[in-house]
Enzyme design. Structure first.
Site, short mmCIF file in Angstrom:
data_model
loop_
_atom_site.label_atom_id
_atom_site.label_comp_id
_atom_site.label_asym_id
_atom_site.label_seq_id
_atom_site.Cartn_x
_atom_site.Cartn_y
_atom_site.Cartn_z
CB CYS A 88 30.73 33.52 43.79
SG CYS A 88 32.52 33.73 43.96
CB CYS A 91 32.09 36.84 43.08
SG CYS A 91 32.62 35.34 42.24
#
Length: 331
Positions: A88, A91
């Site tokens: 991700c 993230c």
């Protein structure tokens, strides 16, 4: 009624509703008050600085360690939960901000990092549909914060609000490092939320088991502030507890099974389902009853279902799914 200690179990992961969700976390508040008193005593005795937190400020959490590291620890300090994955991209932008702020806040929060790929059960039970997703757990209660990447300024504001609510509502402060020793002035100046006497009166009535008084007190708050979310939640929970306190579960379930079209029997059984933590069963029972009824009976069941949605919370995935099911049988 569930005991206060029930909020410190794995209820957030078991799907059971915490019917004391609007009540003050008594044990947590008492523990925090004792810690504050001890620090004050030490300061008076010798001016000793506050001790650094005895737990890590940033930690990786798994399904096996979640209860101890998040739920139980949330009785002492707000736990911010970062749902992330290696693949991700956003993230990787957000996680360093959260880690840096956890260190900066120096014990006023703890950051728990959960890899959703390695801990799919937790992600599923929290209803995580996209990452990054950030939630908090305070006194065993789940507090959604935000989803998606946020800049540091916005994250800081959100954490400030979380700390203020945790401190004012639950008496939970963590174990902050002495600002003078650490050069962290913001720990001493975190915003506080003013107490609401009317709302506190309602909470106190619920604490005492005075369900009639709690219902009236929450209604008083809502008369002045119809959109007050916490009062709406408290009212729905107090009304639910009041309805089930004198029921015979065995008799209620027998009546409901004997006649699926008996509206009052189904309403009573759904209340018991919800109190017992069988949220999907409660919702499914009432949706099915709506489908079998007409006119005033149908409207009675529909209104009760909407009230039970209030108990669980509009953002809960089970509520969202049941709203869709209700719409299908109505239209």
């Amino acid at each position: 009624m569930q005991s206060r200690n029930s909020r410190l179990n794995n209820s957030a992961l078991r799907g059971a509703v915490d019917l004391a969700a609007v009540k003050a976390a008594g044990e947590a508040a008492q523990k925090a008050e004792q810690a504050r008193a001890e620090r004050a005593r030490q300061a008076e005795a010798g001016g000793a600085p506050a001790a650094a937190p005895a737990y890590p400020l940033v930690l990786d959490v798994t399904e096996e360690t979640f209860e101890a590291e998040v739920v139980q620890r949330s009785a002492e300090v707000p736990v911010v939960v970062d749902f992330w994955a290696e693949w991700c991209g956003p993230c990787k932008q957000l996680s360093p901000i959260l880690e840096r702020l956890a260190e900066e806040y120096a014990g006023r929060i703890v950051l728990a990092k959960i890899d959703v790929d390695a801990n799919q059960l937790i992600a599923q039970q929290f209803g995580i549909q996209g990452i990054p997703a950030v939630m908090a757990v305070v006194a065993g209660q789940l507090v959604p914060l935000f989803q998606g990447a946020e800049n540091e300024a916005n994250v800081r504001k959100i954490i400030d609000q979380l700390i203020a609510v945790a401190e004012q509502r639950f008496g939970i402060t963590g174990v902050p490092v002495d600002p003078a020793a650490e050069g962290d002035e913001r720990a001493a100046t975190a915003p506080r939320v003013a107490a609401d006497p009317a709302l506190e009166a309602a909470h106190d009535a619920l604490d005492r088991g005075d369900l009639g008084g709690a219902v009236q007190a929450y209604q008083n708050v809502l008369a002045d502030r119809p959109g007050h979310i916490e009062a709406k939640l408290g009212l729905a929970q107090a009304q639910l507890l009041r309805r089930v306190e004198s029921l015979d579960p065995q008799a209620v379930r027998a009546e409901a099974a004997a006649d699926p079209k008996d509206v009052q029997a189904q309403l009573r059984a759904a209340d018991l389902d919800l109190v017992g933590g069988h949220v999907e069963d409660a919702f499914g029972r009432l949706v099915a009853t709506v489908a079998k009824t007409f006119g005033e009976d149908r409207d009675t069941v529909r209104v009760r279902l909407l009230e039970l949605f209030e108990v669980i919370g509009a953002d809960d995935p089970r509520v969202i799914a049941s709203r869709a099911a209700l719409a299908r049988v109505l239209f």
